[in-house]
Design a protein around this motif. Structure first.
Motif, PDB file in Angstrom:
ATOM      1  N   THR A  85     123.402   4.983 124.352  1.00 46.19           N
ATOM      2  CA  THR A  85     122.582   5.433 125.476  1.00 46.19           C
ATOM      3  C   THR A  85     121.755   4.294 126.045  1.00 46.19           C
ATOM      4  N   ILE A  86     121.566   4.360 127.362  1.00 45.89           N
ATOM      5  CA  ILE A  86     120.688   3.441 128.086  1.00 45.89           C
ATOM      6  C   ILE A  86     119.702   4.319 128.845  1.00 45.89           C
ATOM      7  N   GLU A 134     122.688  10.292 134.287  1.00 46.33           N
ATOM      8  CA  GLU A 134     121.722  11.176 134.927  1.00 46.33           C
ATOM      9  C   GLU A 134     120.634  10.350 135.602  1.00 46.33           C
ATOM     10  N   GLU A 135     120.217  10.818 136.774  1.00 47.15           N
ATOM     11  CA  GLU A 135     119.118  10.207 137.512  1.00 47.15           C
ATOM     12  C   GLU A 135     118.067  11.293 137.714  1.00 47.15           C
ATOM     13  N   TYR A 136     116.791  10.913 137.623  1.00 50.18           N
ATOM     14  CA  TYR A 136     115.707  11.891 137.675  1.00 50.18           C
ATOM     15  C   TYR A 136     114.779  11.647 138.863  1.00 50.18           C
ATOM     16  N   LEU A 174     122.190  -0.326 140.251  1.00 49.22           N
ATOM     17  CA  LEU A 174     120.731  -0.218 140.225  1.00 49.22           C
ATOM     18  C   LEU A 174     120.184  -0.346 138.810  1.00 49.22           C
ATOM     19  N   VAL A 175     120.844   0.282 137.860  1.00 48.68           N
ATOM     20  CA  VAL A 175     120.399   0.187 136.470  1.00 48.68           C
ATOM     21  C   VAL A 175     120.478  -1.257 135.997  1.00 48.68           C
ATOM     22  N   PHE A 176     121.594  -1.915 136.271  1.00 42.74           N
ATOM     23  CA  PHE A 176     121.755  -3.267 135.766  1.00 42.74           C
ATOM     24  C   PHE A 176     120.899  -4.290 136.498  1.00 42.74           C
ATOM     25  N   LYS A 202     119.396   7.870 132.824  1.00 39.15           N
ATOM     26  CA  LYS A 202     119.909   7.892 131.456  1.00 39.15           C
ATOM     27  C   LYS A 202     121.428   7.853 131.531  1.00 39.15           C
ATOM     28  N   SER A 203     122.025   6.913 130.798  1.00 37.62           N
ATOM     29  CA  SER A 203     123.473   6.786 130.712  1.00 37.62           C
ATOM     30  C   SER A 203     123.872   6.990 129.266  1.00 37.62           C
TER      31      SER A 203
END
Length: 142
Positions: A55-56, A105-107, A13-15, A68-69
């Motif tokens: 960090t990403i 982390e996912e928020y 999902l992030v990528f 946040k990775s």
């Protein structure tokens, strides 16, 4: 095994958010990118306690943090400088980055932590939180 599948889902999902991205160097060590799925993405490389941390951060269109990775780099990657941050990001996308630990982390939309995956190569831990920030589940894996 569930934790690894969850990690792959989150990273996918992030990528996906980076497809068709317009990236520009914001300042040394930080790149901001925009896409149609998120408002912005920040890539950063910092030194913390004699360790290089990559960090990403992916932000929603309302400006709140979505994911946040954080990767603590292995020795072979510690020579990467801030001006090579895009190269480092490409290595992460391809799964070629070596790290001694990572935290993803996912928020929730309200800004509270939703999930935290911690991987130290020795053990993994997945924590899930409800929208009020209450811990609802912990899963440990190897």
């Amino acid at each position: 095994m569930k934790i690894r599948k969850y990690f792959l889902l989150v990273m996918t999902l992030v990528f996906l958010n980076f497809l068709n991205l317009n990236a520009s160097q914001k300042r040394t060590g930080e790149i901001e990118a925009t896409s149609s799925l998120v408002s912005s993405t920040k890539l950063n490389l910092v030194q913390k306690n004699n360790k290089k941390i990559f960090t990403i951060e992916v932000y929603r269109s309302n400006g709140k943090l979505s994911t946040k990775s954080e990767y603590e780099l292995e020795d072979k990657d510690k020579n990467i400088e801030k001006n090579e941050i895009k190269k480092l990001y490409e290595e992460v996308k391809l799964g070629k980055i070596d790290y001694s630990s990572k935290v993803i982390e996912e928020y929730h939309e309200n800004g509270n932590l939703k999930t935290r995956l911690t991987d130290t190569h020795v053990k993994e831990k997945l924590e899930e939180y409800d929208e009020n920030g209450k811990l609802i589940r912990v899963e440990n894996g190897e």
